[in-house]
Scaffold this active site. Structure first.
Site: not given
Ligand code: IMP
Ligand code: MG
Length: 176
Positions: A98-99, A102, A151, A164
Site C-alpha cells: 500500500e502507499d 489512513d 495530506f 503522482r
Molecule cells: P483509507 O481507506 O482511509 O485508509 O484510505 C485509503 C486510500 O486513500 C489510500 O490508499 C490512498 O489512496 C488514499 N489516501 C489516504 N490518505 C491519503 C493522502 O494523504 N494522500 C493521498 N492519498 C491518500
Molecule cells: Mg491507495
C-alpha cells in the site's frame, strides 16, 4: 501547483533508503519462500516497483484496483474492488503493498477480500501509516514512516490524480 503550496517531507534519497530497509527486512522474514506482492493501484505502483527490485527472494507480482476515495481528501468509507488479482493466492505467501493507510477502511476491506482466497500467509506493507483518522484497527507488518496527519502527495500518491509523478514526498498545504 507552485512550491509554496506543498511542503517537502521526504526526498527521493530518503525514500530509497527507507525502501531498502523495508526490502531487507522482508527478504529476511521470507527467506526460503516465494512471495506474491499485491500492489494497490494506483497509489502503490511506484513504491511496489522500487520495493520489488530490492527484494532478495523469489517474487511474483499482482495488482488490485480499489475505489475508495471518489475525489478530494477524505475517505468515503465505501470500498469497491474494481480490478481483482489474477494470480491464484491459495496456499501462497502474500504481501499487500500500500502507499498509505489512513482510516484503514480500504486496507481492512482488501485484507478480508484476500483472506477469502486462502493464502498461506497475508501481511501488509505500507510506505506511510497516517494515524489521525484511523477508524479500524489493522495489523501493519511493515511501515516506512508513521505520520500523525496531513495530506500527502508524490511518489505515487495523488490529490485528484495530480502529483503522482513527483519523485519526492510532500505534504499538501490545502488552501481554504
Ligand atoms: P483509507 O481507506 O482511509 O485508509 O484510505 C485509503 C486510500 O486513500 C489510500 O490508499 C490512498 O489512496 C488514499 N489516501 C489516504 N490518505 C491519503 C493522502 O494523504 N494522500 C493521498 N492519498 C491518500
Ligand atoms: Mg491507495
Amino acid at each position: 501547483m507552485n512550491q509554496s503550496e506543498k511542503r517537502l517531507l521526504f526526498t527521493a534519497e530518503d525514500i530509497a533508503h527507507q525502501v531498502q530497509r523495508l526490502a531487507g527486512q522482508i527478504s529476511e522474514d521470507y527467506q526460503g519462500k516465494e512471495i506474491i506482492l499485491v500492489g494497490v493501484l494506483k497509489g502503490a505502483f511506484i513504491f511496489l516497483a522500487d520495493l520489488a527490485r530490492q527484494l532478495a527472494i523469489p517474487t511474483q507480482l499482482d495488482f488490485v484496483r480499489l475505489a475508495s476515495y471518489g475525489s478530494g481528501t477524505e475517505s468515503s468509507g465505501k470500498v469497491e474492488i474494481t480490478t481483482d488479482v489474477q494470480l491464484d493466492l491459495h496456499g501462497r505467501d502474500v504481501l499487500i503493498v500500500e502507499d498509505i493507510v489512513d482510516s484503514g477502511l480500504t486496507t481492512a476491506f482488501l485484507r478480508e477480500h484476500l483472506l477469502a482466497k486462502k493464502p498461506r500467509s497475508l501481511k501488509i506493507c505500507t510506505l506511510l501509516d497516517k494515524r489521525e483518522r484511523r477508524s479500524v484497527s489493522i495489523p501493519l507488518d511493515y511501515v516506512g514512516w508513521h505520520l500523525d496527519k496531513g495530506f500527502i502527495v508524490g511518489y505515487g500518491l495523488d490529490c485528484n490524480e495530480a502529483h503522482r509523478q513527483l519523485p519526492d514526498i510532500y505534504e499538501l498545504i490545502l488552501q481554504p
